[in-house]
Scaffold this active site. Structure first.
Site, PDB file in Angstrom:
ATOM      1  N   LYS A 134       0.842  -1.203   0.000  1.00  0.00           N
ATOM      2  CA  LYS A 134       0.000   0.000   0.000  1.00  0.00           C
ATOM      3  C   LYS A 134       0.875   1.250   0.000  1.00  0.00           C
ATOM      4  CE  LYS A 134      -1.636  -1.661   3.682  1.00  0.00           C
ATOM      5  NZ  LYS A 134      -2.281  -1.944   4.965  1.00  0.00           N
ATOM      6  N   GLY A 160      -6.619   3.954  10.905  1.00  0.00           N
ATOM      7  CA  GLY A 160      -7.369   2.710  10.716  1.00  0.00           C
ATOM      8  C   GLY A 160      -7.555   2.306   9.258  1.00  0.00           C
ATOM      9  N   THR A 161      -6.917   3.042   8.341  1.00  0.00           N
ATOM     10  CA  THR A 161      -7.116   2.687   6.923  1.00  0.00           C
ATOM     11  C   THR A 161      -6.541   1.296   6.612  1.00  0.00           C
ATOM     12  OG1 THR A 161      -5.185   4.057   6.486  1.00  0.00           O
ATOM     13  CG2 THR A 161      -7.285   4.952   5.817  1.00  0.00           C
ATOM     14  N   GLY A 162      -5.392   0.967   7.211  1.00  0.00           N
ATOM     15  CA  GLY A 162      -4.769  -0.333   6.941  1.00  0.00           C
ATOM     16  C   GLY A 162      -5.645  -1.482   7.416  1.00  0.00           C
ATOM     17  N   CYS A 163      -6.120  -1.364   8.667  1.00  0.00           N
ATOM     18  CA  CYS A 163      -6.981  -2.422   9.226  1.00  0.00           C
ATOM     19  C   CYS A 163      -8.247  -2.552   8.371  1.00  0.00           C
ATOM     20  CB  CYS A 163      -7.417  -2.075  10.648  1.00  0.00           C
ATOM     21  SG  CYS A 163      -6.077  -1.685  11.755  1.00  0.00           S
ATOM     22  N   THR A 204      -7.286   9.527   8.906  1.00  0.00           N
ATOM     23  CA  THR A 204      -6.852   8.320   8.186  1.00  0.00           C
ATOM     24  C   THR A 204      -6.493   7.179   9.130  1.00  0.00           C
ATOM     25  OG1 THR A 204      -4.600   9.165   8.185  1.00  0.00           O
ATOM     26  CG2 THR A 204      -5.923   9.603   6.213  1.00  0.00           C
TER      27      THR A 204
END
Ligand SMILES: Cc1ncc(COP(=O)(O)OP(=O)(O)O)c(N)n1
Ligand SMILES: Cc1ncsc1CCOP(=O)(O)O
Ligand SMILES: [Mg+2]
Length: 556
Positions: A232, A267-270, A265
């Site tokens: 990402k 928590g975008t990965g989770c 932003t």
């Protein structure tokens, strides 16, 4: 009964478990799910006195194995919200409890490994989990416990988000976890989703600065064992787009989205990993799942860009934006609904000619009778004529919201703007078709064996056509797989399946009653089109199928 209470340990525990490479998660889920349904069915059947048997429907289910975020922007809380927003049930095994807000991480209590194991056993031994998604795994011991549990209780897919450091820069896993990922978990993973920092850490620490670095990193991480890698690029400097690199072992896809300017932003990965898991649980192919997840995150950030929660530099965003703003529901309609396979009408020019009807009349009549998807299988048509008639059929299909697929001819599908294609084992490879058609189109692949079904999924197909189930004169030299062959393909397939070959009024019910949840329908040529009235025959078949579904646990 008094429940045992365990105090959480206050440090990240060390673990000296010997490392080894486990086999990939095996795929016995479908039969387990079926057994559970049968057991529950029997229970409800006796309670409901036979005649009013309750319809039991398995719900797509993701289990998140992750840390709790008290601020609810990331971790287990984000995972549950993301899955819920996508219509997927989410159970949770908590590996750590963090005190966290928009400023940063103030504290971490790690859950003892034995209790992580107990939670895993509780969920996996009882519930039909489709996909496991991992987030914060604070120690190598937890990685080992997870790998052992997945070997005991196999699931359909494993999504690994290799969380190491929070967005605020706080450490969330012991350094030894890195080797746990590399040596144990990655070999079982269907996809690993590192951000730039995580990808760099996994590969020895050299920073990733360009899209070229991301491509190289994706390939290197792929060599560590997972089936797919998503690097990402949200943190890539000097990029006006949000660029992610998806690598499936053969092709590197550059996925571009728009970069949303916002502080929210966290928590975008989770969320990204949970959305991928949720889409996989619903039956999507991997690239499609990744695309849907990316679109979800982008929309969520856009909707929440001016939201004010907390006073720190990084705020959470709102996962439930689609409930609140109809504007975002436009792109939310999935381009493929497996239930569309229910009554799949496949045209045949020779048969239509024989009965004196045009292809458009045939398609119109099939839709009138209740066909849920149409495939144009025009083996003799000239290209130009095929494109013209496909365009006319597409108009009819669009007005009834019935998807239209083209058999064999990706060029014709592209030229007429059809919803997708169906390809066989000697046609254009599904992987190439996906590259040409992009993620937005439907691709079906003919499969006779579990190995072909596995490959179709890996190549980015959406569904499998399995047959000929029974002998047929419609397709020459077609080897029959029988009901057993159909069942074996269904059980091995992560994709929805439609049965084809020699199916008509007399045997449609027995096919649908085979009792495998991902057998979604039947595809028919002659029993619809080698008849005088297509609409009447379609209607009759539809009623047989509906009847079969109300006798079993299948949803209609
Ligand atoms: C739904 C569905 N399943 C299987 C087939 C067969 O495709 P293929 O093996 O490529 O054979 P042809 O149809 O091209 O002769 C299908 N068309 N549709
Ligand atoms: C295209 C195809 N693929 C496997 S069997 C078959 C023909 C199905 O035709 P029918 O429904 O008339 O048996
Ligand atoms: Mg073909």
């Amino acid at each position: 009964m008094a429940l045992p209470f365990q105090t959480l340990s206050t440090r990240i525990p060390r673990n000296t478990t010997p490392l080894h490479s486990p086999p990939r998660v095996n795929r016995a889920l479908a039969s387990r799910k079926r057994a559970a349904l049968v057991a529950a069915s029997a229970m409800y059947g006796s309670a409901a006195d036979g005649a009013h048997k309750r319809k039991l429907q398995p719900l797509p289910h993701v289990l998140t194995v992750a840390g709790s975020d008290s601020g609810a922007g990331a971790g287990v809380q984000a995972d549950i919200k993301a899955c819920g927003a996508l219509g997927v049930f989410c159970s949770s095994v908590v590996t750590a409890v963090t005190a966290q807000n928009t400023v940063g991480v103030q504290g971490v209590h790690v859950v003892p490994e034995s209790f992580v194991e107990e939670q895993l056993r509780s969920v996996l031994s009882d519930m039909d989990v489709d996909v496991v998604k991992t987030g914060m795994l604070p120690s190598i011991g937890v990685v080992k416990v997870l790998c052992d549990s997945l070997r005991k209780f196999p699931v359909k897919a494993l999504v690994v988000d290799p969380v190491m450091v929070s967005t605020s820069g706080d450490t969330l896993s012991a350094p030894s976890t890195l080797s746990g990922y590399r040596d144990q978990l990655f070999a079982m993973a269907d996809i690993v989703t590192p951000n730039l920092k995580e990808a760099s850490a996994l590969l020895g620490g050299a920073p990733l600065k360009t899209v070229y670095d991301m491509r190289d990193a994706a390939k290197s991480i792929y060599n560590l064992g997972p089936r797919h890698v998503l690097v990402k690029g949200g943190d890539l400097s000097d990029s006006s787009d949000a660029i992610d690199i998806f690598f499936d072992g053969q092709t590197c896809h550059e996925l571009r989205g728009s970069r949303v300017k916002t502080r929210n932003t966290h928590g975008t990965g989770c969320t990204m990993a949970s959305c991928i898991a949720a889409e996989l649980a619903k039956g999507s192919a991997m690239l499609q799942a990744v695309q849907e997840a990316k679109a979800f995150v982008e929309s969520a950030l856009h909707y929440s860009k001016d939201m004010a929660i907390g006073n720190g530099p990084q705020g959470p965003f709102d996962h439930l934006f689609r409930l609140k703003s109809p504007h975002y529901n436009v792109g939310a309609t999935p381009r493929f609904n497996p239930d569309d396979l229910f009554l799949y009408a496949v045209t045949d020019s020779r048969m239509n000619k024989k009965w004196g009807r045009s292809i458009t009349d045939a398609v119109q009549a099939a839709i009138e009778g209740g066909a849920t998807i149409i495939q144009l299988r025009e083996k003799e048509a000239e290209t130009r004529e095929f494109i013209e008639s496909a365009k006319a059929c597409l108009e009819i299909c669009r007005s009834s919201r019935v998807p239209l697929l083209i058999n064999d001819r990706v060029d014709v599908a592209l030229a007429c703007g059809a919803d997708g294609v169906h390809v066989g084992q000697s046609d254009m490879p599904a992987r190439t078709a996906r590259e040409l058609l992009g993620p937005g189109k439907i691709i079906g692949v003919s499969c006779k064996t579990p190995a072909q079904a596995e490959k179709a999924w890996a190549d980015g197909a959406d569904y499998i056509g399995c047959g000929g189930v029974f002998p047929t004169t419609t397709k020459e030299d077609n080897i029959t797989v029988g009901m057993e062959g159909l069942k074996a393909v269904c059980l091995a397939s992560k994709l929805p399946v439609v049965a084809i070959g020699g199916i008509g009024i007399a045997n449609a019910r027995s096919v649908m009653e085979i009792g495998v949840p991902n057998l979604k329908g039947i595809a028919i040529v002659s029993a619809l089109f080698d008849r005088e009235c297509v609409a009447t025959e379609t209607r009759k078949l539809r009623s047989v199928l509906m009847d079969a579904c109300s006798r079993t646990n299948l949803s209609v």
